[in-house]
Design a protein around this motif. Sequence first.
Motif, mmCIF file in Angstrom:
data_model
loop_
_atom_site.group_PDB
_atom_site.id
_atom_site.type_symbol
_atom_site.label_atom_id
_atom_site.label_comp_id
_atom_site.label_asym_id
_atom_site.label_seq_id
_atom_site.Cartn_x
_atom_site.Cartn_y
_atom_site.Cartn_z
ATOM 1 N N THR A 132 0.857 -1.174 0.000
ATOM 2 C CA THR A 132 0.000 0.000 0.000
ATOM 3 C C THR A 132 0.900 1.233 0.000
ATOM 4 O OG1 THR A 132 -1.660 1.272 1.237
ATOM 5 C CG2 THR A 132 -0.212 -0.160 2.526
ATOM 6 N N LEU A 133 0.690 2.125 -0.968
ATOM 7 C CA LEU A 133 1.548 3.298 -1.110
ATOM 8 C C LEU A 133 1.426 4.207 0.111
ATOM 9 C CD1 LEU A 133 1.002 4.292 -4.862
ATOM 10 C CD2 LEU A 133 2.765 2.819 -3.857
ATOM 11 N N ASN A 134 2.540 4.844 0.446
ATOM 12 C CA ASN A 134 2.531 5.780 1.576
ATOM 13 C C ASN A 134 1.685 7.010 1.280
ATOM 14 O OD1 ASN A 134 4.300 4.088 2.981
ATOM 15 N ND2 ASN A 134 6.111 5.102 2.151
ATOM 16 N N GLU A 135 1.621 7.382 0.010
ATOM 17 C CA GLU A 135 0.812 8.527 -0.410
ATOM 18 C C GLU A 135 -0.073 8.084 -1.565
ATOM 19 O OE1 GLU A 135 3.236 11.834 -1.359
ATOM 20 O OE2 GLU A 135 4.183 11.942 0.626
ATOM 21 N N GLY A 136 -1.360 8.393 -1.461
ATOM 22 C CA GLY A 136 -2.285 7.993 -2.503
ATOM 23 C C GLY A 136 -1.899 8.586 -3.857
ATOM 24 N N ASP A 137 -2.074 7.794 -4.886
ATOM 25 C CA ASP A 137 -1.716 8.206 -6.238
ATOM 26 C C ASP A 137 -2.878 8.956 -6.894
ATOM 27 O OD1 ASP A 137 -0.399 8.502 -8.585
ATOM 28 O OD2 ASP A 137 -0.379 6.383 -9.131
ATOM 29 N N SER A 138 -2.563 9.996 -7.640
ATOM 30 C CA SER A 138 -3.550 10.733 -8.453
ATOM 31 C C SER A 138 -4.732 11.240 -7.632
ATOM 32 C CB SER A 138 -4.051 9.845 -9.602
ATOM 33 O OG SER A 138 -2.980 9.399 -10.394
ATOM 34 N N GLY A 139 -4.448 11.741 -6.441
ATOM 35 C CA GLY A 139 -5.496 12.335 -5.611
ATOM 36 C C GLY A 139 -6.294 11.347 -4.782
ATOM 37 N N MET A 140 -6.018 10.057 -4.896
ATOM 38 C CA MET A 140 -6.723 9.068 -4.078
ATOM 39 C C MET A 140 -6.165 9.069 -2.651
ATOM 40 S SD MET A 140 -7.142 5.838 -6.720
ATOM 41 C CE MET A 140 -5.402 5.759 -7.138
ATOM 42 N N ARG A 141 -6.953 8.538 -1.707
ATOM 43 C CA ARG A 141 -6.497 8.464 -0.324
ATOM 44 C C ARG A 141 -5.641 7.215 -0.126
ATOM 45 N NH1 ARG A 141 -10.874 9.454 4.237
ATOM 46 N NH2 ARG A 141 -8.915 9.130 5.385
ATOM 47 N N ALA A 142 -4.558 7.377 0.605
ATOM 48 C CA ALA A 142 -3.681 6.240 0.893
ATOM 49 C C ALA A 142 -4.395 5.265 1.817
ATOM 50 C CB ALA A 142 -2.384 6.726 1.536
ATOM 51 N N VAL A 143 -4.198 3.986 1.573
ATOM 52 C CA VAL A 143 -4.806 2.943 2.407
ATOM 53 C C VAL A 143 -3.902 2.669 3.602
ATOM 54 C CG1 VAL A 143 -5.517 0.529 2.471
ATOM 55 C CG2 VAL A 143 -5.991 1.918 0.443
ATOM 56 N N PRO A 144 -4.435 2.774 4.821
ATOM 57 C CA PRO A 144 -3.603 2.554 6.005
ATOM 58 C C PRO A 144 -3.039 1.141 6.065
ATOM 59 C CG PRO A 144 -5.699 3.587 6.587
ATOM 60 C CD PRO A 144 -5.808 3.142 5.168
ATOM 61 N N VAL A 145 -1.933 1.007 6.777
ATOM 62 C CA VAL A 145 -1.309 -0.300 6.954
ATOM 63 C C VAL A 145 -2.189 -1.159 7.847
ATOM 64 C CG1 VAL A 145 0.742 -1.506 7.798
ATOM 65 C CG2 VAL A 145 0.962 0.728 6.695
ATOM 66 N N SER A 146 -2.377 -2.405 7.463
ATOM 67 C CA SER A 146 -3.179 -3.345 8.249
ATOM 68 C C SER A 146 -2.267 -4.183 9.123
ATOM 69 C CB SER A 146 -3.988 -4.273 7.331
ATOM 70 O OG SER A 146 -4.836 -3.520 6.490
#
Length: 275
Positions: free
Chosen positions: A189-203
């Motif tokens: 899961t990327l640390n920063e969301g791509d193209s304005g999407m929200r980053a998914v937190p680490v599970s």
Amino acid sequence: MEGVYRFLLTPRWWGINVFVVLAIPFCIFMGSWQLGRFEDRVQDHETASTQQESAAREAARPLTELLPVDKATVGRQTTVTGRYDDQLLVPERKLDDREGFYVLTLLRTDGGEALPVVRGWLPGEPDPARAPAPPTGEVTVTGALQAAESPGAGGVSGRSGWPDGQTGAISAATLLNLVPYDVYDAWVTLNEGDSGMRAVPVSAPQNTGLDLKAFQNLGYTAEWFAFVGFVIFMWFRLLRREVELARDAELGLVAEDGKDTEDEDAGRARAGLVS
């Protein structure tokens, strides 16, 4: 054994005593085992939380150094270079109590295998038209390493038969049926969301959270120890009843058929008055 306690030598009481002697240590053992399971889950939860905090501060390492994914490597920062290929949507994923979906893109590496990369989260129903296209050309991604998901566990949907372009779980076993190349049994899961999407937190790794199963272990602990008290209470209650009956029999207050002789005398007296 003399006196009122002679009944303890009867086969019935031998059976009762053997049951009590075996039941109490068994219940204590099971209660202790369930308590141990709860404590293990608490420890795993604390370890996973500490690991996530420390992993976020560590420098990213190559993916090959962190595989296979286990409790020690989940959440670690990794960096991978490759080219984006197929893109899928992962529906029924909540973020901040809002329903939405992940945008999952397969990153083809030089080794031939593809790494599933969650580029971000979008609210609402899964719609390919809303999912931003991945960057073209060679890219280097950095994010948190995650373990393969299991359908029906950890909030992952257990249903099957998803529409084309969608998947319910992020795992090699699921994705190999959807893409024509090998897939790592892990994802990022990327640390920063791509193209304005929200980053998914680490599970957190599975079975390391204070979830329903953990508190079920605690509830079972209470039940097993409560059963110990119940067994002891019932044994003393039966013992007291037998002692009272034995004493009444010695005093002649109990007839052979088990009825109180004083009650029988009172009944006869009442019958005589009536007549």
